[in-house]
Design an enzyme around this catalytic site. Sequence first.
Site, short mmCIF file in Angstrom:
data_model
loop_
_atom_site.label_atom_id
_atom_site.label_comp_id
_atom_site.label_asym_id
_atom_site.label_seq_id
_atom_site.Cartn_x
_atom_site.Cartn_y
_atom_site.Cartn_z
N LYS A 190 -18.06 0.90 8.66
CA LYS A 190 -18.26 0.59 7.25
C LYS A 190 -17.02 -0.05 6.65
O LYS A 190 -17.10 -1.05 5.94
CB LYS A 190 -18.63 1.86 6.48
N GLU A 196 -10.88 5.08 15.76
CA GLU A 196 -11.52 5.20 17.07
C GLU A 196 -12.33 3.95 17.40
O GLU A 196 -12.28 3.44 18.53
CB GLU A 196 -12.42 6.43 17.11
N GLY A 249 -22.54 6.33 5.54
CA GLY A 249 -22.53 6.15 6.98
C GLY A 249 -23.63 6.89 7.71
O GLY A 249 -24.32 6.34 8.57
N ARG A 250 -23.85 8.16 7.35
CA ARG A 250 -24.86 8.95 8.07
C ARG A 250 -26.28 8.63 7.60
O ARG A 250 -27.24 9.18 8.13
CB ARG A 250 -24.57 10.44 7.92
N GLU A 335 -22.43 17.47 7.54
CA GLU A 335 -21.49 16.64 6.80
C GLU A 335 -21.94 16.47 5.35
O GLU A 335 -21.12 16.35 4.45
CB GLU A 335 -21.35 15.27 7.47
N HIS A 366 -34.70 28.31 29.07
CA HIS A 366 -34.02 28.97 30.17
C HIS A 366 -32.51 29.04 29.93
O HIS A 366 -31.75 29.25 30.88
CB HIS A 366 -34.32 28.24 31.48
N LYS A 477 -7.87 13.33 10.14
CA LYS A 477 -7.49 11.93 10.39
C LYS A 477 -6.06 11.67 9.92
O LYS A 477 -5.27 11.00 10.60
CB LYS A 477 -8.44 10.99 9.66
#
Length: 506
Positions: A190, A196, A249-250, A335, A366, A477
């Site tokens: 964005k 990263e 963003g999400r 978030e 399981h 960050k």
Amino acid sequence: MTDREAIADLWNQIERLETPELRGVFDADPSRLDKMVMSEAGIRFDFAKTHLTDTSLALFLRLTEAVDFEVKRAAMFAGEAINVTEGRAVEHSAERGEGKAQSVDIARASHARMRTLIDAIEAGALGEIRHVLHVGIGGSALGPDLLVDALAREAGRYDVAIVSNVDGVALEEAFKGFDPRYTLLAVASKTFTTTETMLNANSAIQWMREGGVEDPFGQVVALTAAPEKAMEWGVDETRILGFAESVGGRYSLWSTIGFPAALALGWDGFERLLEGAAAMDRHFRHANPMENVPLRAAFIDQYYARALRCQTRAVFAYDERLRLLPSYLQQLEMESNGKSVKADGTPVYGPTAAITWGGVGTDAQHAVFQLLHQGTHIVPVEFIAVTEAGDALDPAHHEALLVNCFAQGAALMQGRENAADPARAYAGNRPSTTILIEDLTPESLGALIAFYEHRTFANGILMEINSFDQFGVELGKEIAKSIEKNGAKGFDPSTMALIDIALGDI
């Protein structure tokens, strides 16, 4: 009584609700199935095996009025700045055609630009493209990854790899299957400054150069709300796909962040995805609170968080194509609603977001279902299944999958008494919701994801928090950047020792 006192009183009443015995709810109310099963956009939402009753539902409806839910819902779709801490509107629904007219027009223009670029790529304007390497993180990766994995497995259009982890192992794994000469690099950020993502992008450019690509930037597409930053990095303006600052963003997979999915599915598939989400938008926007599916799901979330103090919610996808959905929901829900203060800055009353976790059926049966059935924790469980099989094998595969899904919900509710051997006893009275999709198509997946988005928003309104900022991710960050710049200085002894041992002089 002030509004604040009225809201606090309603929460107190909710927290004091008696918990019914699930095994008796259908006998107590023969019409329960009609009341607690809702269908929308080709999806059946079965809330009948939860502890929500007419009494608790009535309280939540009163709470909805007290917190001005309908006013705040209208404000979101009107493009008002409901993200108060950042002074922004919240307009991901405009990407699907539902929202302020001006914002919808801007989104349509952005989509048209994306389609034009896709048409050019398919026509060979960037050379022969066989592979798509998409680098991003958080919402810039989780959404596209879910879409491609769920819907594009057999499309055969492009090989798509979506890399988010800054660990070089992840990027190298993607490199192994790709030829850099035929690879399109999509960089999704964005701000176009995400550490990263930009580190991965630079390494991908280097890989392309070493692989014989004379002009690697000629094979780059930027997906960003900061086009000027992308141009500074080296991307030509014609290959920069922007989206609005008001799209978080999400919540951004509907925007140009969905570029790799649009490539993999074809434009028709991407448009069908948008329309499926828009159908859920229209339902959420116009349905009254009593008939509103995302709001009903939020009532159930709040019941378990407040009345029973459940700290987690488990989501199990009984369909391999939806294996990434629990990870996607973790970011969307935690978030958004992992906050400790209200939108006005005052402390929030009671717990906020549950810890979302989950997996894929039947594998999870399981692994973790032992705790769900016989452990001391009460965990609301959500099952997601698809009626139509996604494979062409013996129908026994899909029948076994669905039978196991439905059996787990019945077993959690029913339990089993065994006085002779307590180790073989099941307490029962464990809640679950089942979401049954007719067929996993772009439309139904779009509607499902939009349902979860609106459910998250509804939860935020009930708790009076701002679901659309995420300042909690910033401190780590900042400290990481400080370590990179200053090394092991000024931190606690444990952190300084770790830096010294693992990194030495950085």
